[in-house]
Design a protein around this motif. Structure first.
Motif, PDB file in Angstrom:
ATOM      1  N   PRO A  64       0.814  -1.225   0.000  1.00 17.65           N
ATOM      2  CA  PRO A  64       0.000   0.000   0.000  1.00 17.65           C
ATOM      3  C   PRO A  64       0.846   1.275   0.000  1.00 17.65           C
ATOM      4  O   PRO A  64       0.341   2.340  -0.284  1.00 17.65           O
ATOM      5  CB  PRO A  64      -0.810  -0.117   1.302  1.00 17.65           C
ATOM      6  N   LYS A  65       2.114   1.141   0.343  1.00 23.34           N
ATOM      7  CA  LYS A  65       2.951   2.341   0.367  1.00 23.34           C
ATOM      8  C   LYS A  65       3.426   2.761  -1.015  1.00 23.34           C
ATOM      9  O   LYS A  65       3.913   3.853  -1.204  1.00 23.34           O
ATOM     10  CB  LYS A  65       4.190   2.086   1.242  1.00 23.34           C
ATOM     11  N   VAL A  66       3.325   1.877  -1.953  1.00 25.14           N
ATOM     12  CA  VAL A  66       3.824   2.182  -3.293  1.00 25.14           C
ATOM     13  C   VAL A  66       2.656   2.590  -4.184  1.00 25.14           C
ATOM     14  O   VAL A  66       1.687   1.851  -4.313  1.00 25.14           O
ATOM     15  CB  VAL A  66       4.541   0.969  -3.900  1.00 25.14           C
ATOM     16  N   VAL A  67       2.734   3.801  -4.729  1.00 20.71           N
ATOM     17  CA  VAL A  67       1.693   4.269  -5.632  1.00 20.71           C
ATOM     18  C   VAL A  67       2.317   4.593  -6.977  1.00 20.71           C
ATOM     19  O   VAL A  67       3.321   5.295  -7.046  1.00 20.71           O
ATOM     20  CB  VAL A  67       1.000   5.521  -5.085  1.00 20.71           C
ATOM     21  N   LEU A  68       1.719   4.053  -7.999  1.00 24.97           N
ATOM     22  CA  LEU A  68       2.280   4.261  -9.331  1.00 24.97           C
ATOM     23  C   LEU A  68       1.269   4.994 -10.189  1.00 24.97           C
ATOM     24  O   LEU A  68       0.067   4.795 -10.071  1.00 24.97           O
ATOM     25  CB  LEU A  68       2.588   2.915  -9.977  1.00 24.97           C
ATOM     26  N   SER A  69       1.794   5.844 -11.055  1.00 20.28           N
ATOM     27  CA  SER A  69       0.880   6.570 -11.914  1.00 20.28           C
ATOM     28  C   SER A  69       1.573   6.944 -13.203  1.00 20.28           C
ATOM     29  O   SER A  69       2.734   7.356 -13.197  1.00 20.28           O
ATOM     30  CB  SER A  69       0.390   7.817 -11.171  1.00 20.28           C
ATOM     31  N   GLU A  70       0.854   6.766 -14.292  1.00 17.86           N
ATOM     32  CA  GLU A  70       1.416   7.170 -15.575  1.00 17.86           C
ATOM     33  C   GLU A  70       0.776   8.479 -16.011  1.00 17.86           C
ATOM     34  O   GLU A  70      -0.441   8.617 -15.992  1.00 17.86           O
ATOM     35  CB  GLU A  70       1.143   6.099 -16.632  1.00 17.86           C
ATOM     36  N   ILE A  71       1.608   9.435 -16.370  1.00 17.23           N
ATOM     37  CA  ILE A  71       1.090  10.743 -16.770  1.00 17.23           C
ATOM     38  C   ILE A  71       1.472  10.963 -18.221  1.00 17.23           C
ATOM     39  O   ILE A  71       2.613  11.274 -18.538  1.00 17.23           O
ATOM     40  CB  ILE A  71       1.694  11.862 -15.908  1.00 17.23           C
ATOM     41  N   ASN A  72       0.504  10.802 -19.092  1.00 13.04           N
ATOM     42  CA  ASN A  72       0.823  10.907 -20.513  1.00 13.04           C
ATOM     43  C   ASN A  72       0.720  12.327 -21.041  1.00 13.04           C
ATOM     44  O   ASN A  72       1.364  12.679 -22.001  1.00 13.04           O
ATOM     45  CB  ASN A  72      -0.105  10.005 -21.319  1.00 13.04           C
TER      46      ASN A  72
END
Lengths: 507, 367
Positions: B342-350
């Motif tokens: 839960p501590k790792v948050v990933l996000s792709e910003i195109n």
């Protein structure tokens, strides 16, 4: 004392200190000496934030609650705190007149403002265009406030405020001249009914063999047609095109009682403020003329002269792109006084084409002062400019017209021609720079839709605003709304039917 | 007296907030608020809050002016009203409204329905604050309470009967003097630090950095509203990493290869040196185009995260900005390396339009 207090204001902290009371009496005396005839003026001392608040409410702290007053207040507060703007004086057309003095102004400013305010009060009292304004507006506005507050208690803030927004959006759809004449009466239902039955031509009594001569059939036919046409005219709704669209809506739109009342309040206040906008140049010119006269000839101490000159010129300063009503007004009044003192008017003067003779023209009439008093009584900005704005004055004041140039995104000086400047100036004053819009038909297409016509005079409407205003109109009328206007040189009919906007080319 | 206006101006402020919320996405994707940031307020340009009426478009209209100049000369801008006194012609201008950063964060929070952050349990850390709450009979003269002193003197004179209403002179004596006194209060404190890391290798272009900048601004704004005190550290890396100031962080353009592990190592060092994890809420934000130098380095990164960084931080956010050159591999490695953490948050910003969503992803967990 309590009788003279503006409602809602605490009096003790605001009444004038003795020093200023004395000055007030002195200045009042000078004003009377010069022949000014004013409503008594109640001065009150306020701090800058109170001043901004009162200004935000257009002079009436007891006005109905609405967010736009808050917006204006925030704006004034901000520009005051950044040192961009400061309100010197605020005066209310009422009997007695209320005027506010800023507490931290130096003494010389207080004097100036007092002299200025007495002239405003004289103008309010005597100018014909103010004759029909309510002189107990302070009370009236307080009543409006109470009524709107009650509606808020009953129907909820959002509901009421949204409705006020709608009304304000149509605020300028009034007929500024309607207070000054009573229009022809509309035909009553009964009259219309009688006219409807009586469409046959009038028949005279005759012997049968004379019938064709005494009642010729073609004449009867003609008369019948005329009456039918007449009838058709009166069967229109409204019977003739209506400029006071707010009044029409108050009468005919399907509104609840409280909504009708609020619409009426907005309309009444719009009519109250209209003369002030119709006489901005004259009113400020008149007040500046008199503060200058009173200050320089009577009220100033020697030590105050520099400070006075500084503030006076600040008020009258002209910036290139902006027409300062104070400046144009005062100069025009002075010009009129000078011309009538020297007799520089009338056909003899106008026809003279000898430059030198014209320049030194002087008939020693000395009637300038009387003339300007007369002018302040019967003119408004449009007639004032139309009558007294001369070619010489235009050149002397370095007036010009400007236009917007799209390529550079800048305003450019367009022309210094007298004719053009004058016509542009009059244009901008006509209907206080607002588009003229009239209601032609309240039963458009026989479907109870509204048909408005924008009387195009060269400048197109701002379309996004117009569309938003149409949506608001729809909210009141609840049927489709059409506006005829000119866009890019072509006549168009804008329509809004409650869900979407359409536009159609008219031929 | 002035308070009459308060209901109206707070109505107005509510409307403004509504407008900002409506336009939040636009403000965010254009990044236009960042340049307008003052010390603690942002001035927000608002479109049309005026009441619409039938009116002329101003540009078309032209008008009459006064002053010298040849025909064809440009004159100054048209905004504002001329002269002194209350103008009553409606001006046409974009309204600018000052909003505090806290308010802005609140609006962001409402719009994205961000949960409030529960700070790590650092209840043993206190800040000490003096508050002036009481009155004493003795104290330094600089703290003398004039009103109370005066009142006391008045009371004494009334009691002694020496008060003369015709000549009301009050003379405070020694024993009348009153002084303000203070109490020391302990307030529980929670501190937070945000460590920004950014890949500045050749493949990160200006647009990518702009996106990082905008996103950092909003995350910063939000976290600041959640903690009383926030520290920030900026790390840039290509093949090697270093700590820089914020200006450099957003403006530097480097080129070269990419070794992400270098940044993680440096972050660990910074934490060890300055921010002991038992006392600090630590946020790690890493932006990159996802192109790492090699499989070896990536597995080293995983190692560092798992053993060194994750145990001591509240949140590790990785934002992957799309660039023309990057392979975008790194985010996949992270996703498979820490599928449940839960501590790792990933996000792709195109693109800029995705910033809002990405902020929501990062901060939506309330950690």
């Amino acid at each position: 004392m309590t009788k003279q207090r503006a409602p809602g204001l605490r009096h003790d902290a605001r009444s004038l200190p003795r020093e200023l009371q004395e000055i007030k009496q002195r200045i009042r005396g000078y004003a009377l000496e010069y022949g000014l005839d004013f409503f008594e003026v109640m001065f009150e001392m306020v701090d800058y934030d109170e001043m901004n608040m009162i200004a935000a409410y257009d002079g009436f702290p007891t006005r109905y609650p609405h967010w736009r007053f808050g917006m204006k207040y925030e704006e004034l507060q901000k520009s005051y705190s950044y040192g961009l703007a400061k309100i010197y004086e605020l005066v209310i057309n009422n009997n007695p007149c209320y005027a506010y003095l800023m507490r931290n102004n130096p003494l010389v400013d207080q004097k100036l403002v007092m002299a200025h305010v007495y002239a405003h009060s004289d103008f309010f009292k005597n100018n014909a265009w103010f004759a029909s304004t309510n002189r107990k507006m302070v009370d009236e506005v307080a009543n409006h406030g109470t009524r709107v507050r009650r509606y808020i208690d009953l129907y909820g803030q959002d509901e009421v405020e949204n409705f006020v927004d709608v009304c304000l959006s149509l605020e300028n759809l009034i007929d500024i001249h309607s207070p000054y004449f009573s229009p022809e009466r509309e035909q009553t239902e009964e009259q219309q009914e009688r006219a409807r039955l009586d469409v046959q031509g009038t028949k005279f009594k005759s012997k049968p063999y004379m019938e064709a001569f005494i009642n010729p059939p073609e004449a009867l036919e003609r008369e019948k047609k005329q009456r039918l046409a007449q009838l058709a005219k009166f069967e229109r709704f409204p019977q003739r095109p209506e400029r006071d669209i707010l009044a029409f809506l108050t009468k005919h739109a399907p509104l609840k009682r409280w909504q009708r009342d609020i619409l009426d309040i907005v309309r009444e206040e719009a009519y109250y403020f209209a003369p002030q906008r119709m006489t901005k140049i004259m009113n400020e010119g008149w007040a500046s003329y008199w503060h200058s006269k009173i200050m320089t000839s009577r009220a100033l101490d020697d030590s105050e002269i520099i400070e006075y000159a500084d503030h006076h010129s600040g008020t009258l300063g002209a910036r290139p792109g902006v027409l300062n009503p104070y400046k144009v007004g005062i100069e025009l009044f002075r010009d009129i006084e000078d011309r009538w003192n020297r007799g520089r008017f009338g056909p003899e003067y106008d026809d003279c084409d000898n430059y030198l003779r014209k320049k030194s023209w002087d008939r020693n009439l000395g009637i300038g002062r009387d003339k300007i008093f007369q002018v302040r009584k019967i003119y408004n900005d449009i007639t004032f400019i139309d009558e007294f704005f001369t070619e010489e004055f235009c050149a002397e004041q370095e007036l010009f017209t400007f236009r917007f140039e799209r390529q550079s995104g800048q305003y450019l000086i367009d022309s210094r021609q007298f004719r053009e400047v004058k016509s542009k100036l009059l244009d901008s004053l006509a209907n206080f720079g607002q588009p003229v819009i009239r209601l032609d038909d309240g039963n458009f297409k026989n479907r109870g839709e509204l048909h408005l016509v924008h009387e195009f005079s060269g400048a197109p409407l701002k379309l996004d605003y117009a569309r938003a205003a149409m949506e608001n109109l729809y909210k009141l009328w609840t049927r489709a709304v059409h506006v005829e206007t000119t866009v890019d040189g072509k006549k168009k009919l804008l329509s809004y039917n409650g869900s979407r906007h359409e536009e159609r080319l008219l031929t | 007296m002035v308070d009459r206006i308060f209901p109206d101006s707070s109505r107005f402020k509510r409307i403004v907030r509504g407008k900002i919320r409506e336009n939040l996405k636009r403000y965010i994707s254009r990044g236009e608020l960042i340049a307008r940031q003052g010390k603690s307020i942002v001035s927000v340009p608002l479109p049309q809050i005026e009441i619409p009426t039938f009116r002329y478009g101003k540009d078309e209209q032209g008008g009459v002016g006064q002053g010298p100049g040849e025909e064809g000369t440009a004159i100054g801008a048209q905004d504002g009203e001329g002269g002194a006194g209350a103008g009553n012609m409606p001006g046409e201008h974009i309204l600018e409204v000052d909003v505090t950063l806290e308010e802005l964060a609140e609006i962001l929070g409402e719009e994205l329905s961000l949960p409030a952050i529960t700070p790590k349990g650092n209840k043993d850390i206190f800040t000490v604050k003096d508050r002036y709450t009481g009155i004493h009979r003795a104290g330094p003269e600089s703290l003398r309470h004039f009103k109370r002193t005066y009142k006391q003197a008045l009371r004494r004179q009334l009691q002694l009967g020496t008060y003369n209403a015709g000549r009301p002179i009050i003379l405070p004596a020694r024993e009348d003097r009153r002084y303000r006194s203070w109490k020391t209060q302990k307030l529980p404190e929670s501190n937070a630090v945000i460590i920004y890391m950014m890949d500045v290798s050749g493949s990160m272009g200006n647009e990518q950095k702009e996106i990082v900048r905008i996103e950092s601004f909003w995350i910063d704004t939000w976290l600041r509203s959640q903690y009383r005190h926030i520290d920030t550290r900026y790390i840039i890396h290509d093949a090697a990493a270093r700590v820089v100031d914020s200006h450099t962080f957003f403006h530097v353009r480097e080129s070269g290869g990419t070794k992400i592990s270098s940044a993680y190592k440096l972050a660990r060092e910074v934490i060890d040196k300055e921010f002991p994890p038992d006392q600090w809420n630590i946020y790690l934000l890493h932006f990159s185009d996802g192109d790492n130098w090699g499989g070896d380095d990536t597995s080293m990164c995983m190692e560092l995260l798992r053993n060194e960084l994750l145990p001591c931080c509240n949140l590790f956010c990785y934002g992957q900005v799309k660039s023309a050159y990057g392979s975008g591999q790194f985010i996949k490695e992270l996703a498979s390396g820490f599928p449940e953490d839960p501590k790792v948050v990933l996000s792709e910003i195109n693109s800029r339009d995705e910033i809002l969503g990405s902020i929501k992803t990062f901060l939506g967990k309330g950690r």
